[in-house]
Design a protein around this motif. Structure first.
Motif, PDB file in Angstrom:
ATOM      1  N   ALA A 161     -61.033   4.734 -28.617  1.00  0.00           N
ATOM      2  CA  ALA A 161     -59.711   4.458 -29.166  1.00  0.00           C
ATOM      3  C   ALA A 161     -59.741   3.156 -29.970  1.00  0.00           C
ATOM      4  O   ALA A 161     -60.422   2.197 -29.602  1.00  0.00           O
ATOM      5  N   ASP A 162     -58.983   3.109 -31.058  1.00  0.00           N
ATOM      6  CA  ASP A 162     -58.912   1.898 -31.880  1.00  0.00           C
ATOM      7  C   ASP A 162     -58.093   0.807 -31.200  1.00  0.00           C
ATOM      8  O   ASP A 162     -58.414  -0.380 -31.315  1.00  0.00           O
ATOM      9  N   VAL A 163     -57.018   1.234 -30.528  1.00  0.00           N
ATOM     10  CA  VAL A 163     -56.128   0.308 -29.837  1.00  0.00           C
ATOM     11  C   VAL A 163     -55.879   0.865 -28.451  1.00  0.00           C
ATOM     12  O   VAL A 163     -55.596   2.054 -28.303  1.00  0.00           O
ATOM     13  N   VAL A 164     -55.977   0.010 -27.435  1.00  0.00           N
ATOM     14  CA  VAL A 164     -55.735   0.435 -26.057  1.00  0.00           C
ATOM     15  C   VAL A 164     -54.749  -0.531 -25.416  1.00  0.00           C
ATOM     16  O   VAL A 164     -54.981  -1.750 -25.420  1.00  0.00           O
ATOM     17  N   VAL A 165     -53.650  -0.014 -24.880  1.00  0.00           N
ATOM     18  CA  VAL A 165     -52.594  -0.857 -24.320  1.00  0.00           C
ATOM     19  C   VAL A 165     -52.080  -0.267 -23.012  1.00  0.00           C
ATOM     20  O   VAL A 165     -52.259   0.924 -22.741  1.00  0.00           O
ATOM     21  N   PRO A 166     -51.405  -1.104 -22.184  1.00  0.00           N
ATOM     22  CA  PRO A 166     -50.694  -0.562 -21.024  1.00  0.00           C
ATOM     23  C   PRO A 166     -49.570   0.366 -21.489  1.00  0.00           C
ATOM     24  O   PRO A 166     -49.072   0.247 -22.621  1.00  0.00           O
ATOM     25  N   LEU A 167     -49.177   1.289 -20.627  1.00  0.00           N
ATOM     26  CA  LEU A 167     -48.145   2.255 -21.005  1.00  0.00           C
ATOM     27  C   LEU A 167     -46.874   1.582 -21.502  1.00  0.00           C
ATOM     28  O   LEU A 167     -46.243   2.054 -22.461  1.00  0.00           O
ATOM     29  N   GLU A 168     -46.490   0.473 -20.884  1.00  0.00           N
ATOM     30  CA  GLU A 168     -45.228  -0.168 -21.266  1.00  0.00           C
ATOM     31  C   GLU A 168     -45.265  -0.769 -22.669  1.00  0.00           C
ATOM     32  O   GLU A 168     -44.218  -1.095 -23.239  1.00  0.00           O
ATOM     33  N   ASP A 169     -46.462  -0.913 -23.236  1.00  0.00           N
ATOM     34  CA  ASP A 169     -46.572  -1.505 -24.575  1.00  0.00           C
ATOM     35  C   ASP A 169     -46.759  -0.468 -25.673  1.00  0.00           C
ATOM     36  O   ASP A 169     -46.970  -0.824 -26.843  1.00  0.00           O
ATOM     37  N   VAL A 170     -46.677   0.809 -25.331  1.00  0.00           N
ATOM     38  CA  VAL A 170     -46.964   1.853 -26.328  1.00  0.00           C
ATOM     39  C   VAL A 170     -45.910   1.886 -27.432  1.00  0.00           C
ATOM     40  O   VAL A 170     -46.200   2.262 -28.580  1.00  0.00           O
ATOM     41  N   GLY A 171     -44.692   1.437 -27.143  1.00  0.00           N
ATOM     42  CA  GLY A 171     -43.649   1.438 -28.160  1.00  0.00           C
ATOM     43  C   GLY A 171     -43.957   0.529 -29.326  1.00  0.00           C
ATOM     44  O   GLY A 171     -43.581   0.801 -30.470  1.00  0.00           O
ATOM     45  N   VAL A 172     -44.665  -0.559 -29.061  1.00  0.00           N
ATOM     46  CA  VAL A 172     -45.063  -1.489 -30.124  1.00  0.00           C
ATOM     47  C   VAL A 172     -46.366  -1.034 -30.768  1.00  0.00           C
ATOM     48  O   VAL A 172     -46.473  -0.920 -32.001  1.00  0.00           O
ATOM     49  N   ALA A 173     -47.362  -0.733 -29.933  1.00  0.00           N
ATOM     50  CA  ALA A 173     -48.683  -0.371 -30.457  1.00  0.00           C
ATOM     51  C   ALA A 173     -48.653   0.926 -31.250  1.00  0.00           C
ATOM     52  O   ALA A 173     -49.413   1.094 -32.207  1.00  0.00           O
ATOM     53  N   GLY A 174     -47.779   1.848 -30.867  1.00  0.00           N
ATOM     54  CA  GLY A 174     -47.738   3.148 -31.522  1.00  0.00           C
ATOM     55  C   GLY A 174     -46.729   3.260 -32.643  1.00  0.00           C
ATOM     56  O   GLY A 174     -46.471   4.352 -33.147  1.00  0.00           O
ATOM     57  N   GLN A 175     -46.163   2.130 -33.061  1.00  0.00           N
ATOM     58  CA  GLN A 175     -45.117   2.150 -34.084  1.00  0.00           C
ATOM     59  C   GLN A 175     -45.612   2.824 -35.363  1.00  0.00           C
ATOM     60  O   GLN A 175     -46.650   2.477 -35.922  1.00  0.00           O
ATOM     61  N   GLY A 176     -44.857   3.832 -35.802  1.00  0.00           N
ATOM     62  CA  GLY A 176     -45.176   4.525 -37.042  1.00  0.00           C
ATOM     63  C   GLY A 176     -46.224   5.609 -36.918  1.00  0.00           C
ATOM     64  O   GLY A 176     -46.684   6.144 -37.931  1.00  0.00           O
ATOM     65  N   ALA A 177     -46.614   5.956 -35.678  1.00  0.00           N
ATOM     66  CA  ALA A 177     -47.638   6.992 -35.484  1.00  0.00           C
ATOM     67  C   ALA A 177     -47.118   8.355 -35.928  1.00  0.00           C
ATOM     68  O   ALA A 177     -45.908   8.616 -35.951  1.00  0.00           O
ATOM     69  N   ASP A 178     -48.061   9.225 -36.282  1.00  0.00           N
ATOM     70  CA  ASP A 178     -47.716  10.559 -36.762  1.00  0.00           C
ATOM     71  C   ASP A 178     -47.625  11.596 -35.649  1.00  0.00           C
ATOM     72  O   ASP A 178     -46.812  12.521 -35.720  1.00  0.00           O
ATOM     73  N   LEU A 179     -48.485  11.465 -34.637  1.00  0.00           N
ATOM     74  CA  LEU A 179     -48.622  12.515 -33.618  1.00  0.00           C
ATOM     75  C   LEU A 179     -48.763  11.896 -32.241  1.00  0.00           C
ATOM     76  O   LEU A 179     -49.531  10.941 -32.061  1.00  0.00           O
ATOM     77  N   LEU A 180     -48.026  12.437 -31.272  1.00  0.00           N
ATOM     78  CA  LEU A 180     -48.080  11.988 -29.878  1.00  0.00           C
ATOM     79  C   LEU A 180     -48.642  13.113 -29.011  1.00  0.00           C
ATOM     80  O   LEU A 180     -48.090  14.219 -28.988  1.00  0.00           O
ATOM     81  N   ILE A 181     -49.746  12.837 -28.315  1.00  0.00           N
ATOM     82  CA  ILE A 181     -50.319  13.775 -27.352  1.00  0.00           C
ATOM     83  C   ILE A 181     -49.911  13.288 -25.962  1.00  0.00           C
ATOM     84  O   ILE A 181     -50.330  12.225 -25.513  1.00  0.00           O
ATOM     85  N   ASP A 182     -49.105  14.090 -25.268  1.00  0.00           N
ATOM     86  CA  ASP A 182     -48.403  13.623 -24.081  1.00  0.00           C
ATOM     87  C   ASP A 182     -48.617  14.523 -22.867  1.00  0.00           C
ATOM     88  O   ASP A 182     -47.926  15.534 -22.714  1.00  0.00           O
ATOM     89  N   PRO A 183     -49.552  14.153 -21.973  1.00  0.00           N
ATOM     90  CA  PRO A 183     -49.688  14.877 -20.711  1.00  0.00           C
ATOM     91  C   PRO A 183     -48.870  14.253 -19.578  1.00  0.00           C
ATOM     92  O   PRO A 183     -48.991  14.669 -18.439  1.00  0.00           O
ATOM     93  N   LEU A 184     -48.030  13.239 -19.886  1.00  0.00           N
ATOM     94  CA  LEU A 184     -47.330  12.480 -18.845  1.00  0.00           C
ATOM     95  C   LEU A 184     -45.846  12.801 -18.749  1.00  0.00           C
ATOM     96  O   LEU A 184     -45.304  12.903 -17.661  1.00  0.00           O
TER      97      LEU A 184
END
Length: 300
Positions: A177-200
């Motif tokens: 992975a290019d960027v790895v963060v705790p779950l609570e920080d995904v809102g910042v790290a994933g800003q502007g992403a195109d696709l979310l793969i969500d098993p949670l």
């Protein structure tokens, strides 16, 4: 033969004598080399799945790798979902049409990847990944590790992984992975992403969905963080997000075979792997609920 046998739903299987299977019309007997212990196996054997309480005693194992007439194959079973035995035995029955013949590849690795990697691959297809796009992957179990690597192999420009534990985040780093963060920080790290793969699902998915770009796609394939998610209507509408559901159960035999073949080819090339450990079949009771060591694969 000595096989893993579930005697009572909710209890780990134990090693017991079981008669060798005999093939009926359209069936073959597989000489099993490796069988993974997967979340679906645990769910079915627990008696709480939507398939109902399984008929016992039965041999668990919804998938495995072995040989038929000396040729390496991957095969699925319906153990725990319908009457009949599964892959956690030296010999198992499979439908001829379900066999996927494998290249020269480590059978344990293919068993460890198995349907988890198939789910990761198919969610990227369902999500319509386009080369150069950014992908957010939640969690880093077998599905998450596979999704990170496959997203890269399929041309993703950037892969952001979010996981709860430090060990899971270490796995995400190893997976590339290019960027790895705790779950609570995904809102910042994933800003502007195109696709979310969500098993949670649950709160992590709602947070990640809010970070997607307008027109972004969200593919859900599990609910390990919660069966409901606090995503709002305004989040979906204001960004015109596309929310998609996925399950391996809807794949045709041909679709599943094609996906397994892709997974096996990548594995054979050294481009795809997943954390796993090999354990003798005799130790099945001790490792049935083991976590933290990667996917457990039983060796026959």
């Amino acid at each position: 033969m000595r096989a893993a046998v579930v005697v009572r739903p909710g209890q780990p299987p134990s090693l017991a004598d079981r008669g060798e299977p005999t093939a009926g019309p359209g069936q073959v007997v597989v000489d099993v080399a490796a069988a993974p212990i997967t979340p679906l196996d645990l769910l079915c054997a627990g008696g709480t799945s939507y398939f109902g309480v399984p008929e016992t005693p039965y041999v668990p194992g919804v998938q495995g790798v072995g040989t038929v007439d000396g040729r390496a194959v991957w095969f699925p079973t319906t153990a725990g979902m319908a009457p009949g035995d599964g892959s956690m035995a030296p010999k198992a029955l499979a439908r001829q049409e379900d066999l996927v013949f494998l290249p020269a590849v480590d059978p344990v690795l293919v068993a460890a990847l198995g349907l988890s990697a198939v789910a990761a691959y198919m969610t990227l297809q369902v999500g319509g990944l386009v080369a150069g796009e950014s992908v957010v992957v939640l969690g880093c179990g077998a599905v998450g590790q596979s999704a990170i690597q496959l997203a890269r192999l399929l041309g993703a420009g950037r892969v952001i992984a979010a996981a709860r534990s430090a060990s899971a985040r270490e796995r995400a780093v190893r997976a590339g992975a290019d960027v790895v963060v705790p779950l609570e920080d995904v809102g910042v790290a994933g800003q502007g992403a195109d696709l979310l793969i969500d098993p949670l699902f649950g709160e992590p998915a709602a947070t990640a969905a809010r970070a997607l770009r307008p027109g972004g796609r969200w593919v859900n394939l599990g609910g390990s963080a919660g069966e409901t998610s606090p995503v709002t209507s305004s989040t979906l509408r204001s960004k015109s997000l596309r929310l998609l559901g996925y399950t391996n159960n809807e794949l045709t035999a041909q679709q599943r075979a094609e996906a397994v073949s892709v997974i096996a080819r990548y594995a054979a090339e050294g481009a795809l792997t997943v954390d796993h450990e090999v354990v003798p079949l005799a130790d099945v009771s001790d490792v049935w609920h083991r976590t933290g060591h990667g996917r457990v694969v039983l060796a026959m």
